[in-house]
Design a protein around this motif. Structure first.
Motif, PDB file in Angstrom:
ATOM      1  N   HIS A 105       0.893  -1.164   0.116  1.00 44.53           N
ATOM      2  CA  HIS A 105       0.050  -0.042   0.003  1.00 44.53           C
ATOM      3  C   HIS A 105       0.790   1.020  -0.180  1.00 44.53           C
ATOM      4  O   HIS A 105       1.955   1.147   0.618  1.00 44.53           O
ATOM      5  N   SER A 125      -7.862  -3.895   2.113  1.00 47.03           N
ATOM      6  CA  SER A 125      -7.769  -3.809   0.670  1.00 47.03           C
ATOM      7  C   SER A 125      -6.519  -4.889   0.180  1.00 47.03           C
ATOM      8  O   SER A 125      -5.404  -4.289   0.067  1.00 47.03           O
ATOM      9  N   GLY A 165      -3.206  -0.328  -3.234  1.00 47.95           N
ATOM     10  CA  GLY A 165      -3.783   0.732  -3.340  1.00 47.95           C
ATOM     11  C   GLY A 165      -3.325   1.897  -2.423  1.00 47.95           C
ATOM     12  O   GLY A 165      -2.415   1.623  -1.747  1.00 47.95           O
ATOM     13  N   ASP A 191      -9.481   4.239   2.080  1.00 46.29           N
ATOM     14  CA  ASP A 191      -8.744   3.161   1.238  1.00 46.29           C
ATOM     15  C   ASP A 191      -9.578   2.765   0.078  1.00 46.29           C
ATOM     16  O   ASP A 191     -10.669   3.510  -0.192  1.00 46.29           O
ATOM     17  N   GLU A 192      -8.840   2.207  -0.891  1.00 50.02           N
ATOM     18  CA  GLU A 192      -9.634   1.743  -1.954  1.00 50.02           C
ATOM     19  C   GLU A 192      -9.753   0.220  -2.129  1.00 50.02           C
ATOM     20  O   GLU A 192      -9.548  -0.522  -3.177  1.00 50.02           O
ATOM     21  N   GLY A 193     -10.298  -0.312  -0.782  1.00 45.58           N
ATOM     22  CA  GLY A 193     -10.491  -1.638  -0.654  1.00 45.58           C
ATOM     23  C   GLY A 193     -11.826  -2.097  -0.864  1.00 45.58           C
ATOM     24  O   GLY A 193     -12.461  -2.006  -1.798  1.00 45.58           O
ATOM     25  N   ILE A 194     -12.133  -3.574  -0.292  1.00 48.55           N
ATOM     26  CA  ILE A 194     -13.311  -4.145  -0.515  1.00 48.55           C
ATOM     27  C   ILE A 194     -14.583  -3.447  -0.145  1.00 48.55           C
ATOM     28  O   ILE A 194     -15.489  -3.651  -0.579  1.00 48.55           O
ATOM     29  N   SER A 225     -16.002  -9.174   4.020  1.00 50.73           N
ATOM     30  CA  SER A 225     -14.553  -9.090   4.238  1.00 50.73           C
ATOM     31  C   SER A 225     -14.112 -10.503   4.444  1.00 50.73           C
ATOM     32  O   SER A 225     -12.782 -10.775   4.857  1.00 50.73           O
ATOM     33  N   SER A 229     -19.114   4.128   2.844  1.00 51.16           N
ATOM     34  CA  SER A 229     -18.264   3.241   2.094  1.00 51.16           C
ATOM     35  C   SER A 229     -19.061   3.213   0.955  1.00 51.16           C
ATOM     36  O   SER A 229     -20.306   2.875   0.612  1.00 51.16           O
ATOM     37  N   GLY A 277     -14.269   1.150  -1.701  1.00 48.34           N
ATOM     38  CA  GLY A 277     -13.208   1.637  -0.814  1.00 48.34           C
ATOM     39  C   GLY A 277     -14.144   2.059   0.515  1.00 48.34           C
ATOM     40  O   GLY A 277     -15.272   2.276   0.333  1.00 48.34           O
TER      41      GLY A 277
END
Ligand code: ATP
Ligand code: MG
Length: 244
Positions: free
Chosen positions: A119, A154, A158, A177-180, A200, A230, A235
């Motif tokens: 990251h 994430s 990202g 963040d640019e995660g799930i 998750s 979100s 993200g």
């Protein structure tokens, strides 16, 4: 033959259901989060202890390393459980002083970035960001939990960003963040004790579901608020406020 009287007895069972829920969550946690490290420690220790085997230094070091790592995990889990119980039982005791949030954020981000190379961590605060009163250890803990989550959820890497802004009487810090991401119905629940969102892959990513619960207790003790926005798949942004 006519109904003349009825006796209606209403009981509120929600408290009981809640207790039941906490019990089943604890059982699941104990069986998974505690059992896994214990099994690994046991297996490696008995392998190393075998009288009929000779292990090379490399193998010994590798197995001892794994034992150490799993012990850390166990210890962290137990500490968190005790800490949550303590926080809930008594009012949080704060040791307030003036905190330089940009500096604390930089320090925490740097420490966590060293453990993870997938990251990119960006910390940005305006130059005139004011100092705020707070307990530096507790605020570090909140920042650590939020940045750790941002990285953990994430898996594709990202950018993880920590941004500060001033809003009237409050300062606001957002960890993005640019995660799930987190689905809308679960967004309000992730601050609950032990709650882990379904997308998750709660079974695969390690965790206890206590981090955000602890964050909320600590931020509220400072007179602030914490929430999440979100977009599943795109993200999350966790924001907390602290009075100036
Ligand atoms: P712990 O922090 O105790 O090790 P955890 O990270 O699973 O475990 P919390 O930090 O309380 O627990 O988070 C609760 C749940 O909220 C997580 O399991 C995850 O489902 C969801 N979550 C938290 N942060 C994020 C994030 N940045 N992106 C997506 N989901 C998140
Ligand atoms: Mg967490």
């Amino acid at each position: 033959g006519k109904l003349r009287r009825a006796v209606v007895n209403v009981r509120d069972s929600s408290k009981l259901q809640q207790v039941d829920h906490i019990r089943s969550v604890l059982l699941a946690l104990v069986s998974h989060e505690l059992q896994t490290p214990i099994s690994i420690i046991k297996a490696y220790a008995s392998t190393l202890a075998r009288a009929d085997a000779q292990w090379s230094d490399d193998v010994v070091r590798e197995k001892l390393g794994a034992i150490e790592e799993e012990s850390d995990r166990l210890s962290r889990l137990v500490t968190r459980l005790l800490y949550t119980t303590q926080l809930e039982a008594s009012a949080v005791s704060l040791n307030p002083m003036l905190i330089d949030l940009p500096k604390s954020s930089q320090r925490v981000a740097k420490r966590l970035a060293e453990l993870d190379e997938t990251h990119e961590l960006l910390v940005s605060f305006p130059a005139d960001f004011p100092p705020v009163m707070g307990d530096p250890e507790k605020i570090d803990e909140v920042l650590t939990n939020l940045i750790e989550n941002a990285m953990k959820f994430s898996p594709g890497g990202g950018t993880v960003s920590v941004e500060g802004t001033v809003e009237g009487d409050y300062v606001q810090v957002t960890v993005g963040d640019e995660g799930i991401g987190i689905s809308e119905p679960e967004q309000s629940r992730v601050f609950e004790r032990f709650y882990r969102a379904s997308e998750s892959g709660a079974g695969t990513v390690p965790g206890t579901g206590l981090g955000l619960h602890i964050c909320r207790i600590l931020i509220q003790a400072h007179g602030g608020r914490i929430w999440v926005e979100s977009q599943p798949g795109a993200g999350s942004r966790f924001t907390f406020t602290l009075p100036i």
